[in-house]
Motif scaffolding. Structure first.
Motif, PDB file in Angstrom:
ATOM      1  N   CYS A   1      13.196  -5.064   2.035  1.00 22.36           N
ATOM      2  CA  CYS A   1      12.687  -5.251   0.673  1.00 22.36           C
ATOM      3  C   CYS A   1      11.569  -6.295   0.656  1.00 22.36           C
TER       4      CYS A   1
ATOM      5  N   THR B   1       8.440  -4.693   1.827  1.00 21.54           N
ATOM      6  CA  THR B   1       7.839  -3.867   0.787  1.00 21.54           C
ATOM      7  C   THR B   1       7.075  -4.711  -0.224  1.00 21.54           C
TER       8      THR B   1
ATOM      9  N   ARG C   1       3.098  -4.420  -0.880  1.00 24.16           N
ATOM     10  CA  ARG C   1       2.597  -4.133  -2.222  1.00 24.16           C
ATOM     11  C   ARG C   1       1.599  -5.215  -2.660  1.00 24.16           C
TER      12      ARG C   1
ATOM     13  N   ASP D   1      11.771   0.953  -5.554  1.00 25.64           N
ATOM     14  CA  ASP D   1      11.276   0.120  -4.452  1.00 25.64           C
ATOM     15  C   ASP D   1      12.340  -0.031  -3.368  1.00 25.64           C
TER      16      ASP D   1
ATOM     17  N   SER E   1      11.982   1.154   0.444  1.00 28.16           N
ATOM     18  CA  SER E   1      12.199   0.217   1.552  1.00 28.16           C
ATOM     19  C   SER E   1      13.112   0.816   2.603  1.00 28.16           C
TER      20      SER E   1
ATOM     21  N   SER F   1      11.310   3.988   4.255  1.00 26.54           N
ATOM     22  CA  SER F   1      10.218   3.590   5.140  1.00 26.54           C
ATOM     23  C   SER F   1      10.743   2.899   6.389  1.00 26.54           C
TER      24      SER F   1
ATOM     25  N   VAL G   1       2.737   2.227   0.972  1.00 25.89           N
ATOM     26  CA  VAL G   1       3.758   1.559   0.178  1.00 25.89           C
ATOM     27  C   VAL G   1       3.904   2.253  -1.171  1.00 25.89           C
TER      28      VAL G   1
END
Length: 237
Positions: free
Chosen positions: A75, A78, A82, A106, A110, A113, A185
Motif C-alpha cells: 500500500c 502504491t 501515485r 487502491d 496494491s 500489482s 498505478v
C-alpha cells in the motif's frame, strides 16, 4: 526531451519537497528491512516454536503480523507511485492527502500489482537462470568422469560467465517490472502491455538509472519514471 533535461526537470519538480520525499523513501526502506528481518526470524525459529502450544500461538500471531506488514508495504508503494505520477503531471499533492484518500480500490490494486510483479519476477528468474542451472548440472555430471585442469578451469569460467549474464539480465528486467508498476498505478490492466514495451528498451532504461545521483532518492525515482514515460510515451499511451 533529452536525458539531461529529464534529470534537471525531476530535480526542479521536487524543489521544496525532496526532504519529505527522501524521508518517506528512507522510512519505506527501513520498514521493508524490518519486515524481511521478521520473515527471516519466523522461518529460522519455525521448527522450534512448533514444539509447544505457546509457540504455535506465537507462530500464528507472527504470521498474521507479517502478512499485515507486507500488505502495508504494498500500500505504501502504491501511495508513492501515485504521488510520483501526480508530480510528473504537474499536480501539487501531499502524501498525507493520498493516505487519507486511500480506498478499497487502491488496496485491491496494491495486492494485484504485487502479485503481478512477483509473478513476472519469478518467471523471468526461471527463464534467465535455466541455462546456467542446466549447464552447472551437466558440468557436475561431466566432472565425474575426470577432466584435465585446463578443461576444469574452462568449465568453471564458462559457468560463472553464464551465471553473471543471467544475473545481469534478471536485474535489468526487475527494473522494468518496477517501472511498469509505477506507470500503471491504478490501472493494472495496462501492466503487461507497458512491461512488454519497457522490455524492448530495458538496457537503455537501466543505463539511464545508473547515471543518476544516489543521494536524492526522490529525484532519482521520479527521473526514472519520467524517462520511461516521456521516452516511450508514443508506444505506451
Amino acid at each position: 526531451m533529452n536525458n539531461e533535461n529529464i534529470r534537471v526537470l525531476a530535480r526542479v519538480m521536487l524543489i521544496g519537497k525532496s526532504a519529505s520525499v527522501n524521508a518517506v523513501e528512507l522510512f519505506s526502506a527501513l520498514f521493508r528491512a524490518v519486515v524481511f528481518g521478521l520473515c527471516y526470524l519466523y522461518i529460522k525459529n519455525f521448527v522450534e516454536y512448533r514444539q509447544s502450544i505457546l509457540g504455535n500461538t506465537v507462530l500464528v500471531i507472527g504470521a498474521i503480523t507479517i502478512v499485515i506488514a507486507l500488505i502495508m508495504l504494498e500500500c505504501m508503494r502504491t501511495v508513492k507511485d501515485r504521488w510520483y505520477g501526480l508530480v510528473k503531471a504537474g499536480h501539487d499533492c501531499s502524501f498525507s492527502d493520498l493516505i487519507v484518500s486511500f480506498g478499497v480500490d487502491d488496496l485491491f490494486f496494491s495486492l494485484l500489482s504485487a502479485f503481478a510483479s512477483c509473478w513476472a519476477s519469478v518467471l523471468r528468474f526461471t527463464v534467465f537462470f535455466f541455462v546456467p542451472a542446466a549447464s552447472a548440472f551437466l558440468t557436475l555430471n561431466f566432472l565425474k568422469y575426470g577432466v584435465s585442469n585446463l578443461m576444469f578451469t574452462a568449465l568453471t569460467v564458462g559457468n560463472f560467465v553464464l551465471f553473471c549474464c543471467a544475473l545481469v539480465f534478471w536485474l535489468v528486467s526487475l527494473n522494468c517490472i518496477s517501472l511498469a508498476r509505477s506507470l500503471c498505478v491504478g490501472d493494472i490492466k495496462r501492466f503487461a502491455s507497458v512491461l512488454s514495451i519497457l522490455d524492448r528498451y530495458a538496457f537503455r532504461i537501466f543505463r539511464f538509472g545508473t547515471l543518476l545521483s544516489v543521494v536524492n532518492a526522490g529525484s532519482r525515482r521520479l527521473a526514472k519514471i519520467m524517462y520511461a514515460d516521456y521516452g516511450f510515451c508514443k508506444v505506451i499511451k
